[in-house]
Design a protein around this motif. Structure first.
Motif, PDB file in Angstrom:
ATOM      1  N   GLU A 196      40.932  53.818  53.146  1.00 13.79           N
ATOM      2  CA  GLU A 196      42.325  54.270  52.951  1.00 13.79           C
ATOM      3  C   GLU A 196      42.498  55.291  51.984  1.00 13.79           C
ATOM      4  N   VAL A 197      41.917  54.881  50.777  1.00 11.41           N
ATOM      5  CA  VAL A 197      42.081  55.733  49.516  1.00 11.41           C
ATOM      6  C   VAL A 197      40.963  56.632  49.364  1.00 11.41           C
ATOM      7  N   ALA A 198      40.961  57.787  48.819  1.00  9.32           N
ATOM      8  CA  ALA A 198      39.837  58.612  48.827  1.00  9.32           C
ATOM      9  C   ALA A 198      39.109  58.309  47.418  1.00  9.32           C
ATOM     10  N   TRP A 199      39.883  58.151  46.419  1.00  7.16           N
ATOM     11  CA  TRP A 199      39.430  57.744  44.944  1.00  7.16           C
ATOM     12  C   TRP A 199      38.546  56.701  45.120  1.00  7.16           C
ATOM     13  N   PHE A 200      38.742  55.737  45.974  1.00 10.06           N
ATOM     14  CA  PHE A 200      37.942  54.438  46.033  1.00 10.06           C
ATOM     15  C   PHE A 200      36.621  54.355  46.902  1.00 10.06           C
ATOM     16  N   GLN A 201      36.275  55.627  47.368  1.00  9.79           N
ATOM     17  CA  GLN A 201      34.976  55.760  48.118  1.00  9.79           C
ATOM     18  C   GLN A 201      33.814  55.271  47.410  1.00  9.79           C
ATOM     19  N   GLY A 202      33.787  55.690  46.148  1.00  8.73           N
ATOM     20  CA  GLY A 202      32.499  55.356  45.203  1.00  8.73           C
ATOM     21  C   GLY A 202      32.580  53.941  44.408  1.00  8.73           C
ATOM     22  N   VAL A 203      33.650  53.208  44.991  1.00 10.83           N
ATOM     23  CA  VAL A 203      33.759  51.954  44.259  1.00 10.83           C
ATOM     24  C   VAL A 203      33.169  50.806  45.054  1.00 10.83           C
ATOM     25  N   ASN A 204      32.050  50.046  44.794  1.00  5.73           N
ATOM     26  CA  ASN A 204      31.439  49.120  45.401  1.00  5.73           C
ATOM     27  C   ASN A 204      32.561  47.870  45.465  1.00  5.73           C
ATOM     28  N   PRO A 205      32.808  47.505  46.630  1.00  2.00           N
ATOM     29  CA  PRO A 205      33.527  46.279  47.078  1.00  2.00           C
ATOM     30  C   PRO A 205      33.267  44.915  46.139  1.00  2.00           C
ATOM     31  N   LEU A 206      31.973  45.054  45.765  1.00  6.13           N
ATOM     32  CA  LEU A 206      31.765  43.596  44.706  1.00  6.13           C
ATOM     33  C   LEU A 206      32.674  43.710  43.636  1.00  6.13           C
ATOM     34  N   TYR A 207      33.114  44.888  43.204  1.00  8.92           N
ATOM     35  CA  TYR A 207      33.793  44.560  41.979  1.00  8.92           C
ATOM     36  C   TYR A 207      35.259  44.491  42.232  1.00  8.92           C
ATOM     37  N   THR A 208      35.836  44.723  43.286  1.00  6.68           N
ATOM     38  CA  THR A 208      37.228  44.225  43.944  1.00  6.68           C
ATOM     39  C   THR A 208      36.978  42.720  44.180  1.00  6.68           C
ATOM     40  N   GLY A 209      35.906  42.321  44.646  1.00  5.00           N
ATOM     41  CA  GLY A 209      35.382  40.828  44.818  1.00  5.00           C
ATOM     42  C   GLY A 209      35.523  40.165  43.407  1.00  5.00           C
ATOM     43  N   MET A 210      34.940  40.717  42.549  1.00  4.21           N
ATOM     44  CA  MET A 210      35.068  39.955  41.243  1.00  4.21           C
ATOM     45  C   MET A 210      36.067  40.028  40.846  1.00  4.21           C
ATOM     46  N   PHE A 211      37.063  40.917  40.906  1.00  2.00           N
ATOM     47  CA  PHE A 211      38.251  40.986  40.222  1.00  2.00           C
ATOM     48  C   PHE A 211      39.114  39.707  40.825  1.00  2.00           C
ATOM     49  N   PHE A 212      39.106  39.771  42.178  1.00  2.00           N
ATOM     50  CA  PHE A 212      39.915  38.650  42.885  1.00  2.00           C
ATOM     51  C   PHE A 212      39.493  37.351  42.411  1.00  2.00           C
ATOM     52  N   SER A 213      38.179  37.079  42.202  1.00  2.00           N
ATOM     53  CA  SER A 213      37.360  35.948  41.883  1.00  2.00           C
ATOM     54  C   SER A 213      37.949  35.469  40.373  1.00  2.00           C
ATOM     55  N   LEU A 214      38.043  36.707  39.599  1.00  2.00           N
ATOM     56  CA  LEU A 214      38.539  36.179  38.078  1.00  2.00           C
ATOM     57  C   LEU A 214      39.956  35.810  38.268  1.00  2.00           C
ATOM     58  N   ALA A 215      40.790  36.418  39.098  1.00  2.00           N
ATOM     59  CA  ALA A 215      42.105  35.898  39.158  1.00  2.00           C
ATOM     60  C   ALA A 215      42.305  34.567  39.642  1.00  2.00           C
ATOM     61  N   GLY A 216      41.378  34.426  40.775  1.00  2.00           N
ATOM     62  CA  GLY A 216      41.384  32.946  41.379  1.00  2.00           C
ATOM     63  C   GLY A 216      40.963  31.873  40.385  1.00  2.00           C
ATOM     64  N   SER A 217      40.044  32.167  39.570  1.00  2.00           N
ATOM     65  CA  SER A 217      39.776  31.440  38.638  1.00  2.00           C
ATOM     66  C   SER A 217      40.751  30.853  37.503  1.00  2.00           C
ATOM     67  N   GLY A 259      38.594  39.671  48.229  1.00  2.00           N
ATOM     68  CA  GLY A 259      38.465  40.883  47.404  1.00  2.00           C
ATOM     69  C   GLY A 259      37.670  42.041  47.933  1.00  2.00           C
ATOM     70  N   VAL A 260      36.674  41.576  48.400  1.00  2.00           N
ATOM     71  CA  VAL A 260      35.538  42.406  49.007  1.00  2.00           C
ATOM     72  C   VAL A 260      36.145  43.227  50.265  1.00  2.00           C
ATOM     73  N   ALA A 261      36.901  42.473  51.033  1.00  2.00           N
ATOM     74  CA  ALA A 261      37.868  43.055  51.987  1.00  2.00           C
ATOM     75  C   ALA A 261      38.592  43.805  51.550  1.00  2.00           C
ATOM     76  N   ALA A 262      39.485  43.663  50.459  1.00  2.00           N
ATOM     77  CA  ALA A 262      40.653  44.620  50.180  1.00  2.00           C
ATOM     78  C   ALA A 262      39.820  45.765  49.563  1.00  2.00           C
ATOM     79  N   GLY A 263      38.376  45.520  48.720  1.00  2.00           N
ATOM     80  CA  GLY A 263      37.884  46.746  48.548  1.00  2.00           C
ATOM     81  C   GLY A 263      37.352  47.625  49.756  1.00  2.00           C
ATOM     82  N   LEU A 264      36.886  47.115  50.689  1.00  2.00           N
ATOM     83  CA  LEU A 264      36.483  47.831  51.734  1.00  2.00           C
ATOM     84  C   LEU A 264      37.513  48.503  52.426  1.00  2.00           C
TER      85      LEU A 264
END
Lengths: 284, 252
Positions: A61-82, A51-56
């Motif tokens: 690649e996506v300009a809009w994502f620049q301000g998003v901390n990769p921890l959030y995508t990591g958390m999202f993946f982790s929730l899906a994983g659980s 998830g963190v790698a996906a965030g990075l």
């Protein structure tokens, strides 16, 4: 150390983050250990890595994502994983540990592919792998604090139910406790705690704070309450030493935290042994 | 007229087309102590699971306290000690008190916490099974017989009218087993509890229970222990099949 706290905001952030993680990790850890699920934490941590790698990658690649901390995508993946864990557990009733290798290798596989697709990142990925408590920023502290509050609320509401389900699931269900909902909520809580503790101990060491302090407490506690309390005490000790070592000795915080936890465990085993020898041959 | 605590009418149940229970009719009145015996795989545990609402019968009807069984729901009026109770994780960090208290959790509901009244009930249940000296001990460090008592206390803490025990003495030594039956007799005689005991121990039937039922897919006998004792060989041969050596050790 106190003048440092007043002087530097980053030191305050590190301390607060450490105290929160040192509290919630062993709390969920006790339940994972007694339900023989300690490896789930590791599996979810690896999913968080992808998830963190996906965030990075998205940041790149996506300009809009620049301000998003990769921890959030990591958390999202982790929730899906659980949620996947619960699904696999119900699909393979007699092979419940099967979810662990699937998630573990799946998470790493996806993470590695995403990292290679991005052709490297200009961020230090090692910080996510091994933790860097001194680098916790304001935004991350807010995330960690928010997760801390959610975890505490979960246990305030479901302490009884979680105890009953962990001790004897069949009986708990028969007394009217809803297994499905509480197990799912618990796995979500575990996923959140993992995402929160990545900054402090790192993905590869996330399960350490969840299991080693619990292993140490289990050596001498009789009651469930005592086990919870001592696990938190040991974990706080480890987090403080990690912070101290990171600042004064420039050691890796995550590694120090794990080593101190292991040292506490060994110390307790040694004390137990000495006590046993003395009991057998009392000094007259 | 006595209240029917359990009323089973024409109960049928199969696992994958294999009939396990075939037309069971059984009534248990308030204050009775029923011993249910039968060989392995005779459907004893299946019957209990149907009574508890864990399994849905194919045909037939089960009523508890006059109400049809729909969901699994203990607490309140039914206490249950399962066969698996003594195969729990022995390293689990919990005291007798904590385990017994968990018998109240379902009843307490989500947001209510244990109060002084609840802890008093826990202490009383522990005293009833004679474990007061062990309340703060780790449950895994007790003997098999003491653990069994702790599980009885967990079932009793919610003050049930009916206590169901599914082979509770498997893996417990002979002396503890005897003490265990003495405890059941005491609960039955002095506290007026209705009991349903599933067992393969035929010896206990002559000393403790006041009703015997013999099951092997069908019900081969239901009556009082004296009648069962007189016709024991005949009933057991029918239910267990021929040539089976019946091991029957009597308790004194």
């Amino acid at each position: 150390m106190f003048d440092l706290l007043i002087q530097y905001e980053w030191m305050r952030n590190a301390l607060y983050a450490g105290v929160i993680i040192g509290f919630i990790s062993p709390l969920v850890g006790v339940y994972l250990v007694v339900r023989r699920l300690s490896l789930i934490a590791d599996a979810l941590a690896h999913v968080t890595l992808s998830g963190v790698a996906a965030g990075l990658l998205m940041q790149k690649e996506v300009a809009w994502f620049q301000g998003v901390n990769p921890l959030y995508t990591g958390m999202f993946f982790s929730l899906a994983g659980s949620m996947f864990v619960e699904k696999v557990r119900s699909l393979y009733r007699s092979y419940q540990e099967l979810a662990i290798p699937i998630l573990l290798s799946g998470g790493i596989g996806l993470g590695v592919v995403l990292i290679s697709a991005a052709d490297g990142f200009n961020v230090d990925i090692a910080g996510y792998l091994f933790g860097s408590i001194l680098a916790v920023d304001e935004g991350e502290l807010t995330l960690i604090a928010g997760i801390g509050i959610l975890v505490v609320l979960f246990f305030l509401f479901f302490y009884k139910e979680m105890f009953a389900l962990s001790f004897d699931e069949e009986h708990a269900v028969l007394t009217g406790i809803s297994r499905k909902i509480i197990n799912l909520l618990f796995m979500l809580v575990v996923a959140l705690v993992i995402a929160a503790s990545i900054r402090v101990v790192g993905i590869l060491l996330v399960s350490a704070l969840m299991t080693i302090p619990v292993a140490a407490s289990l050596q001498f506690t009789n009651s469930f309450r005592q086990t919870l309390i001592w696990s938190v005490v040991f974990s706080q000790l480890a987090v403080f030493s990690g912070l101290f070592a990171a600042y004064y000795l420039d050691w890796a915080s995550g590694g120090t935290i794990v080593l101190v936890s292991v040292a506490i465990l060994l110390l307790i085993l040694a004390v137990k042994r000495i006590v046993r020898i003395f009991r057998r041959n009392p000094v007259s | 007229m006595k209240e029917h605590v359990i009323e089973i009418k024409n109960l049928h149940f199969s696992y994958e087309e294999q009939p396990v229970l075939d037309g069971i009719n059984l009534v248990l009145d308030r204050g009775q102590f029923l011993g249910l015996v039968g060989p392995n795989g005779s459907g004893k545990s299946t019957l209990i699971k149907c009574v508890l609402g864990m399994l849905k019968p194919e045909r037939g009807e089960i009523r508890l306290f006059g109400q049809p069984v729909r969901h699994a729901r203990l607490g309140g009026r039914i206490g249950y000690v399962s066969q698996k109770a003594n195969s729990f994780n022995l390293g689990f960090p919990a005291t007798v008190k904590e385990v017994v208290a968990s018998g109240l959790y379902g009843q307490l509901g989500l947001l209510r916490r244990m109060g002084r009244l609840e802890w008093k009930k826990v202490d009383q249940a522990i005293a009833k099974v004679g474990l007061s000296a062990f309340r703060d001990r780790n449950i895994g460090k007790l003997s098999g017989g003491q653990q069994q008592r702790a599980f009885i206390a967990r079932a009793l803490v919610a003050d049930p009218d009916l206590l169901i025990l599914d082979e509770p003495t498997v893996g417990v030594d002979a002396k503890s087993t005897e003490q265990f039956y003495a405890l059941l007799t005491e609960l039955h005689r002095h506290h007026g509890l209705t009991l349903l005991l599933v067992t393969h121990d035929i010896g206990v039937l002559s000393t403790s229970v006041d009703q015997v039922a013999c099951l092997n897919k069908r019900l081969f006998f239901h009556g009082d222990p004296d009648e069962f004792a007189q016709r024991e060989q005949e009933i057991l041969t029918q239910a267990y099949g021929h040539d089976i050596q019946i091991v029957s050790h009597h308790h004194h």
